[in-house]
Design a protein around this motif. Structure first.
Motif, mmCIF file in Angstrom:
data_model
loop_
_atom_site.group_PDB
_atom_site.id
_atom_site.type_symbol
_atom_site.label_atom_id
_atom_site.label_comp_id
_atom_site.label_asym_id
_atom_site.label_seq_id
_atom_site.Cartn_x
_atom_site.Cartn_y
_atom_site.Cartn_z
ATOM 1 N N LYS A 2 0.946 -1.196 -0.050
ATOM 2 C CA LYS A 2 0.006 0.036 0.091
ATOM 3 C C LYS A 2 1.038 1.178 0.114
ATOM 4 C CE LYS A 2 -3.746 -2.208 2.314
ATOM 5 N NZ LYS A 2 -4.559 -2.187 3.602
ATOM 6 N N PHE A 3 2.084 1.166 0.694
ATOM 7 C CA PHE A 3 2.846 2.294 0.694
ATOM 8 C C PHE A 3 3.607 2.515 -0.542
ATOM 9 C CE2 PHE A 3 7.514 3.329 0.821
ATOM 10 C CZ PHE A 3 7.453 4.350 1.105
ATOM 11 N N LEU A 4 3.874 1.476 -1.324
ATOM 12 C CA LEU A 4 4.480 1.615 -2.584
ATOM 13 C C LEU A 4 3.446 2.345 -3.547
ATOM 14 C CD1 LEU A 4 6.398 -1.797 -2.880
ATOM 15 C CD2 LEU A 4 7.542 0.510 -2.412
ATOM 16 N N MET A 5 2.289 1.773 -3.677
ATOM 17 C CA MET A 5 1.316 2.154 -4.717
ATOM 18 C C MET A 5 0.987 3.815 -4.293
ATOM 19 S SD MET A 5 0.949 0.081 -6.444
ATOM 20 C CE MET A 5 -0.455 0.983 -7.461
ATOM 21 N N ASP A 77 -5.147 -2.349 -9.222
ATOM 22 C CA ASP A 77 -6.146 -1.498 -8.938
ATOM 23 C C ASP A 77 -7.192 -1.539 -10.049
ATOM 24 O OD1 ASP A 77 -5.369 -1.001 -6.353
ATOM 25 O OD2 ASP A 77 -4.124 0.837 -7.150
ATOM 26 N N ASN A 78 -6.884 -2.384 -11.250
ATOM 27 C CA ASN A 78 -7.588 -2.296 -12.345
ATOM 28 C C ASN A 78 -7.867 -3.626 -12.654
ATOM 29 O OD1 ASN A 78 -8.130 0.815 -13.082
ATOM 30 N ND2 ASN A 78 -5.982 0.571 -12.757
ATOM 31 N N PRO A 79 -8.813 -4.600 -12.252
ATOM 32 C CA PRO A 79 -8.896 -5.834 -12.405
ATOM 33 C C PRO A 79 -9.372 -6.074 -13.768
ATOM 34 C CG PRO A 79 -9.813 -5.421 -10.268
ATOM 35 C CD PRO A 79 -9.626 -3.952 -11.108
ATOM 36 N N GLY A 80 -9.039 -6.999 -14.568
ATOM 37 C CA GLY A 80 -9.118 -7.431 -15.934
ATOM 38 C C GLY A 80 -8.197 -8.004 -16.553
ATOM 39 N N ASP A 81 -8.388 -9.012 -17.512
ATOM 40 C CA ASP A 81 -7.666 -9.929 -18.198
ATOM 41 C C ASP A 81 -6.550 -9.044 -19.124
ATOM 42 O OD1 ASP A 81 -6.477 -11.832 -19.625
ATOM 43 O OD2 ASP A 81 -8.223 -12.484 -21.041
ATOM 44 N N THR A 82 -5.379 -9.345 -18.719
ATOM 45 C CA THR A 82 -4.432 -8.553 -19.587
ATOM 46 C C THR A 82 -3.602 -9.288 -20.414
ATOM 47 O OG1 THR A 82 -2.594 -9.187 -17.751
ATOM 48 C CG2 THR A 82 -3.929 -7.112 -17.466
ATOM 49 N N ALA A 127 5.962 -7.800 -8.186
ATOM 50 C CA ALA A 127 4.546 -7.816 -7.766
ATOM 51 C C ALA A 127 3.994 -8.927 -8.779
ATOM 52 C CB ALA A 127 3.779 -6.582 -7.951
ATOM 53 N N ILE A 128 3.865 -10.359 -8.634
ATOM 54 C CA ILE A 128 3.398 -11.352 -9.365
ATOM 55 C C ILE A 128 2.071 -11.632 -8.533
ATOM 56 C CG2 ILE A 128 3.732 -13.527 -10.167
ATOM 57 C CD1 ILE A 128 5.802 -11.512 -10.948
ATOM 58 N N GLU A 129 0.892 -10.899 -9.218
ATOM 59 C CA GLU A 129 -0.392 -10.964 -8.613
ATOM 60 C C GLU A 129 -1.577 -11.248 -9.398
ATOM 61 O OE1 GLU A 129 0.829 -7.595 -5.091
ATOM 62 O OE2 GLU A 129 -0.301 -6.910 -6.727
ATOM 63 N N ASP A 130 -2.514 -12.118 -8.950
ATOM 64 C CA ASP A 130 -3.670 -12.354 -9.711
ATOM 65 C C ASP A 130 -3.565 -13.282 -10.833
ATOM 66 O OD1 ASP A 130 -5.668 -11.111 -7.596
ATOM 67 O OD2 ASP A 130 -4.140 -9.443 -8.151
ATOM 68 N N ASN A 131 -2.600 -14.154 -11.033
ATOM 69 C CA ASN A 131 -2.354 -14.609 -12.386
ATOM 70 C C ASN A 131 -2.543 -16.076 -12.398
ATOM 71 O OD1 ASN A 131 -0.634 -12.313 -13.665
ATOM 72 N ND2 ASN A 131 0.657 -12.856 -11.691
ATOM 73 N N ASN A 132 -2.755 -16.563 -13.487
ATOM 74 C CA ASN A 132 -2.930 -18.200 -13.932
ATOM 75 C C ASN A 132 -1.661 -18.550 -14.320
ATOM 76 O OD1 ASN A 132 -3.791 -20.703 -14.166
ATOM 77 N ND2 ASN A 132 -5.604 -20.229 -15.414
#
Length: 214
Positions: A2-5, A77-82, A127-132
């Protein structure tokens, strides 16, 4: 994190949208600026370069990130398929590797880092986050400011080792679903929930080392 963002937003450089500097020569694309939505063969981020994308992108020949280089795909902060990266993610002594909401075929192999300060954000973090992720994950010897491995679904074993960070709230390894083993050792600070407010990892194999209680 949170600090980094917050620091990133204050600097106004969370995502750099300067002119596109992508040099495409099939089957390899060298990215030194913005990676536009589209389909690529192999993508290479050269030493000291910065490659940023909001996606969606399809990379069919793997992603290679060089020394002191920064790669960012998506934003927590912007969920969605990248998009999809096939052929895996490979990095040697990168500044920052930040991948969100992506399907990665072929796993992740990140070896080393380039220190906690520098790069386009004045500090470095993975940051490796919310990936399959389909394939093994090995992240070893990263020495940036912060590192989070959060909310990923992994079909393969995960080894997070010898990652020594500047931020004592770093090494947040939580809320992952892993079809394999989770092995952690030599990390400083020790792996933790931190301010992520994450949940315990769900692991079908064994949790060993520093992650045995996470």
């Amino acid at each position: 994190m949170k600090f980094l963002m917050g620091a990133c937003a204050a600097l106004g450089i969370c995502f750099i949208t300067g002119g596109s500097n992508v040099f495409a020569a099939s089957p390899e694309t060298v990215c030194t600026g913005e990676l536009a939505p589209g389909t690529y063969g192999r993508v290479v981020v050269p030493d000291d370069a910065v490659c940023l994308s909001e996606g969606p992108v399809t990379i069919r020949g793997g992603l290679q990130i060089g020394q002191d280089a920064t790669f960012v795909l998506g934003d927590e902060d912007n969920p969605g398929d990248t998009g999809t990266i096939s052929g895996g993610v490979h990095a040697t002594n990168p500044a920052s590797v930040q991948i969100h909401f992506t399907t990665i075929n072929g796993g992740i192999d990140i070896q080393g880092g380039s220190g906690p300060f520098g790069g386009p954000f004045d500090m470095t973090w993975n940051a490796i986050e919310d990936n399959n992720i389909r394939g093994a994950v090995k992240i070893n010897g990263y020495n940036g400011f912060w590192f989070g491995f959060i909310r990923n679904t992994v079909s393969g074993s995960v080894t997070l080792s010898n990652n020594e960070l500047e931020d004592q709230d770093g090494n947040e390894y939580v809320s992952n679903t892993i079809k394999g083993n989770l092995t952690c050792f030599g990390n400083s600070p020790a792996p933790q929930v931190g301010d992520s407010e994450g949940e315990p990892n769900v692991v079908s194999g064994r949790k060993t080392g520093q992650c045995s209680s996470l």
